[in-house]
Design a protein around this motif. Structure first.
Motif, PDB file in Angstrom:
ATOM      1  N   ASN A  13       6.686  16.701  -0.487  1.00 37.03           N
ATOM      2  CA  ASN A  13       7.421  16.506  -1.730  1.00 37.03           C
ATOM      3  C   ASN A  13       8.638  15.624  -1.468  1.00 37.03           C
ATOM      4  O   ASN A  13       9.016  15.373  -0.321  1.00 37.03           O
ATOM      5  N   LEU A  14       9.231  15.135  -2.530  1.00 41.32           N
ATOM      6  CA  LEU A  14      10.309  14.154  -2.426  1.00 41.32           C
ATOM      7  C   LEU A  14      11.486  14.672  -1.606  1.00 41.32           C
ATOM      8  O   LEU A  14      11.976  13.984  -0.716  1.00 41.32           O
ATOM      9  N   GLU A  15      11.934  15.881  -1.891  1.00 37.80           N
ATOM     10  CA  GLU A  15      13.095  16.424  -1.182  1.00 37.80           C
ATOM     11  C   GLU A  15      12.806  16.574   0.308  1.00 37.80           C
ATOM     12  O   GLU A  15      13.646  16.250   1.156  1.00 37.80           O
ATOM     13  N   ALA A  16      11.624  17.055   0.656  1.00 37.30           N
ATOM     14  CA  ALA A  16      11.255  17.226   2.066  1.00 37.30           C
ATOM     15  C   ALA A  16      11.137  15.871   2.763  1.00 37.30           C
ATOM     16  O   ALA A  16      11.517  15.733   3.930  1.00 37.30           O
ATOM     17  N   THR A  17      10.633  14.877   2.060  1.00 41.10           N
ATOM     18  CA  THR A  17      10.501  13.545   2.644  1.00 41.10           C
ATOM     19  C   THR A  17      11.868  12.944   2.936  1.00 41.10           C
ATOM     20  O   THR A  17      12.113  12.426   4.036  1.00 41.10           O
ATOM     21  N   VAL A  18      12.780  13.021   1.989  1.00 41.33           N
ATOM     22  CA  VAL A  18      14.121  12.464   2.189  1.00 41.33           C
ATOM     23  C   VAL A  18      14.837  13.207   3.322  1.00 41.33           C
ATOM     24  O   VAL A  18      15.440  12.581   4.198  1.00 41.33           O
ATOM     25  N   ALA A  19      14.746  14.538   3.334  1.00 41.48           N
ATOM     26  CA  ALA A  19      15.372  15.314   4.410  1.00 41.48           C
ATOM     27  C   ALA A  19      14.759  14.949   5.765  1.00 41.48           C
ATOM     28  O   ALA A  19      15.473  14.810   6.767  1.00 41.48           O
ATOM     29  N   GLY A  69       0.778  -1.221   0.000  1.00 38.39           N
ATOM     30  CA  GLY A  69       0.000   0.000   0.000  1.00 38.39           C
ATOM     31  C   GLY A  69       0.810   1.271   0.000  1.00 38.39           C
ATOM     32  O   GLY A  69       0.297   2.335   0.283  1.00 38.39           O
ATOM     33  N   ARG A  70       2.067   1.208  -0.319  1.00 45.61           N
ATOM     34  CA  ARG A  70       2.896   2.397  -0.322  1.00 45.61           C
ATOM     35  C   ARG A  70       3.326   2.707  -1.753  1.00 45.61           C
ATOM     36  O   ARG A  70       4.326   2.201  -2.223  1.00 45.61           O
ATOM     37  N   PRO A  71       2.568   3.549  -2.427  1.00 48.13           N
ATOM     38  CA  PRO A  71       2.894   3.865  -3.825  1.00 48.13           C
ATOM     39  C   PRO A  71       4.141   4.730  -3.929  1.00 48.13           C
ATOM     40  O   PRO A  71       4.536   5.379  -2.968  1.00 48.13           O
ATOM     41  N   CYS A  72       4.718   4.725  -5.086  1.00 44.57           N
ATOM     42  CA  CYS A  72       5.958   5.445  -5.342  1.00 44.57           C
ATOM     43  C   CYS A  72       5.736   6.958  -5.395  1.00 44.57           C
ATOM     44  O   CYS A  72       6.579   7.707  -4.976  1.00 44.57           O
ATOM     45  N   ARG A  73       4.626   7.417  -5.888  1.00 46.13           N
ATOM     46  CA  ARG A  73       4.406   8.836  -6.165  1.00 46.13           C
ATOM     47  C   ARG A  73       4.702   9.713  -4.945  1.00 46.13           C
ATOM     48  O   ARG A  73       4.030   9.666  -3.938  1.00 46.13           O
ATOM     49  N   GLY A  74       5.738  10.536  -5.059  1.00 49.70           N
ATOM     50  CA  GLY A  74       6.072  11.477  -4.025  1.00 49.70           C
ATOM     51  C   GLY A  74       6.605  10.852  -2.746  1.00 49.70           C
ATOM     52  O   GLY A  74       6.703  11.518  -1.732  1.00 49.70           O
ATOM     53  N   ARG A  75       6.929   9.592  -2.799  1.00 49.41           N
ATOM     54  CA  ARG A  75       7.413   8.897  -1.608  1.00 49.41           C
ATOM     55  C   ARG A  75       8.728   8.216  -1.951  1.00 49.41           C
ATOM     56  O   ARG A  75       8.900   7.732  -3.054  1.00 49.41           O
ATOM     57  N   PRO A  76       9.648   8.151  -1.016  1.00 49.44           N
ATOM     58  CA  PRO A  76      10.869   7.418  -1.314  1.00 49.44           C
ATOM     59  C   PRO A  76      10.557   5.963  -1.625  1.00 49.44           C
ATOM     60  O   PRO A  76       9.710   5.357  -0.996  1.00 49.44           O
ATOM     61  N   LEU A 116      19.629   5.823   0.895  1.00 55.30           N
ATOM     62  CA  LEU A 116      18.248   5.582   0.519  1.00 55.30           C
ATOM     63  C   LEU A 116      18.079   6.027  -0.923  1.00 55.30           C
ATOM     64  O   LEU A 116      18.442   7.150  -1.266  1.00 55.30           O
ATOM     65  N   VAL A 117      17.588   5.147  -1.758  1.00 61.62           N
ATOM     66  CA  VAL A 117      17.289   5.507  -3.142  1.00 61.62           C
ATOM     67  C   VAL A 117      15.873   6.050  -3.151  1.00 61.62           C
ATOM     68  O   VAL A 117      14.944   5.402  -2.678  1.00 61.62           O
ATOM     69  N   ALA A 118      15.714   7.262  -3.646  1.00 65.12           N
ATOM     70  CA  ALA A 118      14.393   7.895  -3.680  1.00 65.12           C
ATOM     71  C   ALA A 118      14.005   8.192  -5.124  1.00 65.12           C
ATOM     72  O   ALA A 118      14.762   8.814  -5.861  1.00 65.12           O
ATOM     73  N   LEU A 119      12.846   7.723  -5.507  1.00 70.47           N
ATOM     74  CA  LEU A 119      12.330   7.924  -6.857  1.00 70.47           C
ATOM     75  C   LEU A 119      10.966   8.590  -6.771  1.00 70.47           C
ATOM     76  O   LEU A 119      10.233   8.378  -5.803  1.00 70.47           O
ATOM     77  N   GLU A 120      10.648   9.351  -7.773  1.00 68.98           N
ATOM     78  CA  GLU A 120       9.329   9.960  -7.832  1.00 68.98           C
ATOM     79  C   GLU A 120       8.724   9.661  -9.189  1.00 68.98           C
ATOM     80  O   GLU A 120       9.346   9.907 -10.226  1.00 68.98           O
ATOM     81  N   ARG A 121       7.531   9.106  -9.173  1.00 72.52           N
ATOM     82  CA  ARG A 121       6.832   8.832 -10.421  1.00 72.52           C
ATOM     83  C   ARG A 121       6.192  10.120 -10.897  1.00 72.52           C
ATOM     84  O   ARG A 121       5.409  10.743 -10.196  1.00 72.52           O
TER      85      ARG A 121
END
Length: 87
Positions: free
Chosen positions: A48-54, A9-16, A74-79
């Protein structure tokens, strides 16, 4: 070590997301408790991706009280939204 994409249940969009984390899921606090990456991902949902990773990095450092015995990656991707298809 689980793949980040294995958390249901953890989609890639905007999430690491990505093939693996290194050091995050193995990090322990002074009582020996592991860092709960899945719970921390949920805590950063909607950012957003940058804020999540930070935020995850801050969470990790706080968890180990600044004493990380090993590296952490941590590899972080955003769809991105799909581009419209030309007729």
């Amino acid at each position: 070590m689980p793949y980040l994409s294995d958390y249901p249940g953890r989609p890639c969009r905007g999430r690491p997301s990505g093939p693996r984390d290194d050091g995050f899921s193995e990090a322990r606090d002074r009582r020996g408790r592991f860092f709960d990456l899945a719970a921390r991902l949920d805590a950063h949902a909607g950012r957003n991706l940058e804020a999540t990773v930070a935020g995850l990095r801050r969470d990790l450092v706080r968890h180990v009280r600044g004493d990380l015995d090993d590296d952490a990656a941590l590899v972080a991707l955003e769809r991105l939204p799909e581009a419209p298809v030309a007729p």
